[in-house]
Design a protein around this motif. Structure first.
Motif, short mmCIF file in Angstrom:
data_model
loop_
_atom_site.label_atom_id
_atom_site.label_comp_id
_atom_site.label_asym_id
_atom_site.label_seq_id
_atom_site.Cartn_x
_atom_site.Cartn_y
_atom_site.Cartn_z
N GLU A 104 -25.80 -5.53 0.65
CA GLU A 104 -25.67 -4.12 0.27
C GLU A 104 -25.94 -3.22 1.47
O GLU A 104 -26.72 -3.55 2.35
N SER A 105 -25.34 -2.07 1.49
CA SER A 105 -25.57 -1.09 2.56
C SER A 105 -26.84 -0.30 2.27
O SER A 105 -27.39 -0.36 1.17
N LYS A 106 -27.28 0.47 3.27
CA LYS A 106 -28.48 1.29 3.08
C LYS A 106 -28.27 2.33 2.00
O LYS A 106 -29.19 2.69 1.28
N THR A 107 -27.08 2.84 1.87
CA THR A 107 -26.78 3.82 0.83
C THR A 107 -26.99 3.20 -0.55
O THR A 107 -27.54 3.82 -1.45
N ASP A 108 -26.56 1.93 -0.71
CA ASP A 108 -26.76 1.25 -1.98
C ASP A 108 -28.24 1.07 -2.28
O ASP A 108 -28.67 1.19 -3.42
N GLN A 109 -29.02 0.78 -1.23
CA GLN A 109 -30.46 0.60 -1.42
C GLN A 109 -31.08 1.90 -1.91
O GLN A 109 -31.89 1.91 -2.84
N LYS A 110 -30.70 3.03 -1.28
CA LYS A 110 -31.26 4.33 -1.68
C LYS A 110 -30.89 4.65 -3.12
O LYS A 110 -31.69 5.16 -3.87
N SER A 111 -29.66 4.35 -3.50
CA SER A 111 -29.26 4.67 -4.88
C SER A 111 -30.02 3.80 -5.87
O SER A 111 -30.35 4.26 -6.96
N LEU A 112 -30.32 2.54 -5.51
CA LEU A 112 -31.12 1.69 -6.38
C LEU A 112 -32.53 2.27 -6.56
O LEU A 112 -33.07 2.29 -7.66
N LEU A 113 -33.11 2.71 -5.45
CA LEU A 113 -34.45 3.30 -5.52
C LEU A 113 -34.43 4.58 -6.35
O LEU A 113 -35.33 4.84 -7.13
N TRP A 114 -33.41 5.38 -6.17
CA TRP A 114 -33.32 6.65 -6.86
C TRP A 114 -33.20 6.43 -8.36
O TRP A 114 -33.83 7.08 -9.17
N GLU A 115 -32.41 5.48 -8.74
CA GLU A 115 -32.20 5.22 -10.15
C GLU A 115 -33.43 4.62 -10.81
O GLU A 115 -33.74 4.91 -11.95
N SER A 116 -34.16 3.76 -10.08
CA SER A 116 -35.31 3.11 -10.70
C SER A 116 -36.51 4.04 -10.82
O SER A 116 -37.21 4.00 -11.82
N ASP A 117 -36.77 4.85 -9.79
CA ASP A 117 -37.93 5.73 -9.81
C ASP A 117 -37.60 7.12 -10.33
O ASP A 117 -38.45 7.79 -10.90
N GLY A 118 -36.42 7.56 -10.09
CA GLY A 118 -36.03 8.90 -10.50
C GLY A 118 -36.61 9.95 -9.56
O GLY A 118 -37.55 9.69 -8.81
N PRO A 119 -36.05 11.12 -9.59
CA PRO A 119 -36.58 12.19 -8.73
C PRO A 119 -37.92 12.70 -9.25
O PRO A 119 -38.21 12.61 -10.45
N ARG A 120 -38.71 13.20 -8.32
CA ARG A 120 -40.00 13.77 -8.73
C ARG A 120 -39.77 15.08 -9.46
O ARG A 120 -38.83 15.81 -9.19
N LYS A 121 -40.65 15.36 -10.36
CA LYS A 121 -40.58 16.61 -11.09
C LYS A 121 -41.04 17.74 -10.18
O LYS A 121 -41.97 17.59 -9.40
N SER A 122 -40.39 18.87 -10.27
CA SER A 122 -40.79 20.01 -9.45
C SER A 122 -41.87 20.81 -10.17
O SER A 122 -41.93 20.83 -11.40
N SER A 123 -42.70 21.43 -9.38
CA SER A 123 -43.74 22.29 -9.93
C SER A 123 -44.10 23.33 -8.88
O SER A 123 -43.74 23.21 -7.72
N GLU A 124 -44.80 24.35 -9.31
CA GLU A 124 -45.20 25.41 -8.39
C GLU A 124 -46.70 25.32 -8.15
O GLU A 124 -47.47 25.04 -9.07
#
Length: 142
Positions: free
Chosen positions: A10-30
């Motif tokens: 897999e390419s590095k882009t595929d690795q990042k997408s796997l990480l993104w999907e498994s952990d999800g983005p962090r929630k934003s807060s102020e």
């Protein structure tokens, strides 16, 4: 989950997408942050607060404007920092006697500012008045 690219191809882009999907983005807060005005570049320490307050009081007294005894001088001409700046202009122009006079007037108003003595001493050195320079440097150290 980190996936090795050697085993799966897999390419590095595929690795990042796997990480993104498994952990999800962090929630934003102020976050609200407020700062207290500091006169010192170092962090505030309660153990040094009394010393800092004494330093501030000493400098406020040293830089205070003394009202003229005669009506001939302006208020700014009785401000030691204004006189120091004016003397600096004279110094840069090479007018050392005028700079000495301005520093001397500032010292009369505020004798507790070592900067005034040191700057006047540098004028004395340029004029080869070494004894006067030593006297001013000694006063600045007190």
């Amino acid at each position: 989950a980190v996936v090795s690219t050697q085993s799966t191809g897999e390419s590095k882009t595929d690795q990042k997408s796997l990480l993104w999907e498994s952990d999800g983005p962090r929630k934003s807060s102020e976050i609200s942050v407020s700062f207290t005005e500091r006169y010192f570049p170092s962090a505030a320490r309660e153990s040094l607060k009394a010393e800092e307050d004494a330093w501030i009081e000493k400098n406020v007294r040293a830089q205070s404007v003394i009202k003229p005894a005669d009506g001939d001088t302006k208020d700014e001409e009785r401000n030691p920092m204004w006189l120091c700046d004016k003397a600096g202009v004279f110094y840069k122009q090479g007018n050392f006697p005028a700079a000495i006079n301005a520093y001397s007037e500032a010292i009369k108003i505020s004798p507790n500012l070592p900067k005034l003595y040191i700057n006047r001493a540098s004028c004395y050195i340029v004029l080869n008045l070494f004894e006067d320079a030593v006297t001013d440097c000694t006063r600045a150290l007190r």
